[in-house]
Design an enzyme around this catalytic site. Sequence first.
Site, short mmCIF file in Angstrom:
data_model
loop_
_atom_site.label_atom_id
_atom_site.label_comp_id
_atom_site.label_asym_id
_atom_site.label_seq_id
_atom_site.Cartn_x
_atom_site.Cartn_y
_atom_site.Cartn_z
N TYR A 161 -89.34 -15.77 -80.13
CA TYR A 161 -88.04 -16.42 -81.04
C TYR A 161 -88.05 -15.70 -81.52
O TYR A 161 -88.44 -16.07 -82.95
CB TYR A 161 -87.71 -17.41 -80.10
CG TYR A 161 -86.78 -17.99 -80.69
CD1 TYR A 161 -85.68 -18.30 -80.88
CD2 TYR A 161 -86.74 -18.44 -82.04
CE1 TYR A 161 -84.11 -17.91 -81.47
CE2 TYR A 161 -85.61 -18.65 -83.04
CZ TYR A 161 -84.62 -19.10 -82.80
OH TYR A 161 -83.30 -19.15 -83.60
N TYR B 186 -79.13 -13.94 -75.45
CA TYR B 186 -79.29 -15.19 -76.15
C TYR B 186 -79.94 -16.36 -75.53
O TYR B 186 -79.22 -16.75 -74.86
CB TYR B 186 -78.78 -15.03 -77.46
CG TYR B 186 -79.12 -15.56 -78.73
CD1 TYR B 186 -80.16 -15.64 -79.13
CD2 TYR B 186 -79.44 -16.80 -78.88
CE1 TYR B 186 -80.37 -15.03 -80.04
CE2 TYR B 186 -79.78 -17.73 -79.79
CZ TYR B 186 -80.62 -16.48 -80.66
OH TYR B 186 -81.20 -17.29 -81.58
#
Lengths: 399, 149
Positions: free
Chosen positions: A352, A301
């Site tokens: 994202y 991430y």
Amino acid sequence: MTLRDKTAIVGVGATPYYKRGRSLPQTSLELAGKATLAALADAGLSVADVDGLALYGMGLGGDTSLFAQTLGIPEVRFTATLTGGGGGAAGSVGLAAAAIVSGMATCVVSLMSLQQASSRFGASYAPRGKVGAQYSAPPSPEGNFIQPAGLMAPGQMFAVLARRHMYQYGTQREHFAEVAISTRENARRRETALMRDPLTVEEYFAARMIADPLCLFDFCLECDGAVAVVTVAADRAQDLRQPPVLVTASAHGGHGRWGQAITWMNMPDEIFASSGHRPVAQRLYAMAEMGPEDVDVALFYDHFSPMVLLQLEDYGFCAIGESGPFVADGNIRWPRGSLPVNTHGGNLSEAYIIGMTHVKEAVEQLRGTAVNQVAGAQVALVTGGPASLPTSSLLLRAP
Amino acid sequence: MTATPATDAPLRLPPATLIQLSPDSWTAPFWEAAAAHRLVVPRCTSCAAFRFPPGPFCWRCQAQAIEWVERPGHGTVYSYTIVWHPILPDLADSVPYAPAVVELADTDDVRVVGAVTDAPAHAVEVGLAVELVWRDVRDRVSVPTWRPT
């Protein structure tokens, strides 16, 4: 008993990815449905097969009732969300596996849908109602000890952790640049990526400073879009359309005194300049009966580039404090590095969608269909967060 | 915006209009003391652990009772950022500003977050000795800021 290798991801689907606000006039619910239908079609399944929904809280605003009614799911037997502030996408697939292994459901969709048209995560701790901060949280008694200093954005808060890491270990902006540039190189070859122009070291250092030590290219994108994943029991997966990808392990949580982390800043000194993942990583590897040496590709991430460095340490790919030299040596570059990282372009350069694109990329790597394929990839690591508690992760493997 | 910010720029502060307090019964005594320019920190009466921010349980022994101890407000910068980009239009005239996480002396390292004041941007570094300066944002509302000593 654990859930090791008892379930498999059999379908993944996504909408196109959009810059913030560009998905209109579609609705967020519509994006969620499109990704789910695409994932079911990928698996050779239909809505009639779905009986579980396992999400990270932000996926449908933490509620599945409207989604179930809208798509016409025959009967929902499991619906649960991981809590938290951004770290749960990988763990939501673990929640799906837990539902199936426990017998509560048989076919579980994990889903992330994001639309930032009237809101933006980039100002998510600014005072509510101010122009540019429509998403933001209302003032809280705890937030009162952070926000008056002007800490109003996740990037500003993670900059504080990054600065501490630089102080403790000598990490340099050149190391952040290597994360941003290597990720961009991967995105250049992907048609789905929003940022495909090459990024040079000179351009990185010429970019405007946002929250020192983080410049423009250390920040991820603000996007719209949805990604869905379908999980079923491993034995059933054999009969479906795609090669199954086994859920070898999943873990979420963290040190209790990691807590609210970036909106608290009183985490214990020994974990302040970390990703919060260290105990989660240890449980993940224990469940998998694997270690970092078994991982072929890592999907970390990457909301802010330094947080990739801290995860490399917490997942044991290098010693604590040595992630800067580790990336400087070319280790995270595809295809020749010892550990290709974010081969899809990550949150920084592809899109994202709060980490669900990382799950999708892991599945493509283990099916052998990735755009930037790691040769012979057998095991993929996927993480969600650094964020407040919980962070989460997945180890997936090809059968 | 220049590529390398002029680090001798004087630090500013976020506008008072963006500062909103919403105390609960556990944090209110901190802000009441702050309004009188006194720094008080809650300490567990059972095990002497400091808890911050103020809250209903001791993280170490789970007891509830606290005593409020006053400290003069000396500390060192544990970490910080310098904000150059105004994320809201209301912040356009407030950059650069420097939120700092400060370890408070004589509290077992309670960290108090506040913007650095009365200094140029280049003066901020980890380990910098600072003292608390109360910033009066409106009547009966003061928040901590930190000034290099």
